[in-house]
Motif scaffolding. Structure first.
Motif, PDB file in Angstrom:
ATOM      1  N   GLU A  12       0.861  -1.182   0.000  1.00  0.00           N
ATOM      2  CA  GLU A  12       0.000   0.000   0.000  1.00  0.00           C
ATOM      3  C   GLU A  12       0.896   1.231   0.000  1.00  0.00           C
ATOM      4  OE1 GLU A  12      -4.059   0.843   2.069  1.00  0.00           O
ATOM      5  OE2 GLU A  12      -2.466   1.398   3.480  1.00  0.00           O
ATOM      6  N   ASP A  14       0.996   5.484   0.184  1.00  0.00           N
ATOM      7  CA  ASP A  14       0.221   6.649   0.646  1.00  0.00           C
ATOM      8  C   ASP A  14       0.249   7.793  -0.360  1.00  0.00           C
ATOM      9  OD1 ASP A  14      -0.637   5.482   3.008  1.00  0.00           O
ATOM     10  OD2 ASP A  14       1.155   6.114   4.093  1.00  0.00           O
ATOM     11  N   THR A  15       0.012   7.484  -1.623  1.00  0.00           N
ATOM     12  CA  THR A  15      -0.070   8.506  -2.668  1.00  0.00           C
ATOM     13  C   THR A  15      -1.210   8.140  -3.613  1.00  0.00           C
ATOM     14  OG1 THR A  15       1.535   7.372  -4.088  1.00  0.00           O
ATOM     15  CG2 THR A  15       2.415   9.010  -2.590  1.00  0.00           C
ATOM     16  N   ARG A  95      -7.382   3.467  -3.622  1.00  0.00           N
ATOM     17  CA  ARG A  95      -7.915   3.419  -2.257  1.00  0.00           C
ATOM     18  C   ARG A  95      -8.142   4.830  -1.733  1.00  0.00           C
ATOM     19  NH1 ARG A  95      -9.191  -0.740  -3.830  1.00  0.00           N
ATOM     20  NH2 ARG A  95      -8.639  -2.797  -3.058  1.00  0.00           N
ATOM     21  N   LYS A  98      -4.876   6.787  -1.499  1.00  0.00           N
ATOM     22  CA  LYS A  98      -3.817   5.784  -1.351  1.00  0.00           C
ATOM     23  C   LYS A  98      -3.944   4.822  -2.519  1.00  0.00           C
ATOM     24  CE  LYS A  98      -3.702   5.882   3.667  1.00  0.00           C
ATOM     25  NZ  LYS A  98      -3.649   5.080   4.892  1.00  0.00           N
ATOM     26  N   ARG A 138       7.470   2.105  -2.526  1.00  0.00           N
ATOM     27  CA  ARG A 138       6.601   2.879  -1.637  1.00  0.00           C
ATOM     28  C   ARG A 138       7.355   4.100  -1.094  1.00  0.00           C
ATOM     29  NH1 ARG A 138       3.610  -0.151   2.869  1.00  0.00           N
ATOM     30  NH2 ARG A 138       5.695  -0.877   3.353  1.00  0.00           N
ATOM     31  N   THR A 142       6.416   7.923  -2.086  1.00  0.00           N
ATOM     32  CA  THR A 142       6.024   8.807  -0.991  1.00  0.00           C
ATOM     33  C   THR A 142       6.932  10.037  -0.942  1.00  0.00           C
ATOM     34  OG1 THR A 142       5.183   6.911   0.244  1.00  0.00           O
ATOM     35  CG2 THR A 142       5.607   8.923   1.497  1.00  0.00           C
TER      36      THR A 142
END
Length: 149
Positions: A12, A14-15, A95, A98, A138, A142
């Motif tokens: 996962e 976070d962008t 998401r 995300k 990731r 990020t």
């Protein structure tokens, strides 16, 4: 005779998915987060083809890869057309701010080599390596997103 081994890993990020897609679809940037990938060069006369070089320690493999399917922000699917036999896909899942990135890689092991090697051990090494690659992606994504924001 070739035995195929396949692995799937995911992470996962976070962008937003459009940012993740933009980074991943620039194939020549792959060596920034894929440890064993030494270089990727997209062919100028056919952008669906790319020349890949994998290097680690004393071994080196090259192959020519063809993009089979692209659905923006959803999937990039490929297969090798010469050199190291491999195929796979990277899938992207939105998401809401995300993203999930799922990488599936399959590679061919010549039958004689498969008899000599412990495929279970090789599989664990490959799977842990590509999981670490996604972890590096990731961090890369990020950091790049934070720098643009």
């Amino acid at each position: 005779m070739t035995d195929w081994l396949e692995h799937s890993v995911f992470v996962e990020v976070d962008t937003p998915i459009d940012f993740v897609w933009h980074l991943w679809s620039d194939l020549e940037q792959m060596p920034r987060w894929m440890k064993w990938i030494d270089s990727v060069r997209v062919l100028e006369d056919d952008p669906d083809l790319s020349r890949w070089k994998l290097a680690s320690g004393s071994f080196e493999f090259t192959w020519l890869s063809r993009i089979l399917k692209v659905v923006p922000e959803q999937i990039i699917q490929w297969e090798s057309v010469d050199g190291l036999p491999n195929r796979g896909a990277v899938r992207f899942y939105d998401r809401h701010g995300k993203s999930i990135v799922k990488l599936t890689v399959a590679y061919g092991i010549p039958g004689i080599l498969g008899q000599v090697m412990d495929n279970l051990f090789l599989g664990r090494v490959v799977e842990s390596t590509i999981q670490a690659d996604l972890e590096r992606f990731r961090t890369y994504a990020t950091d790049a997103y934070a720098a643009e924001s």
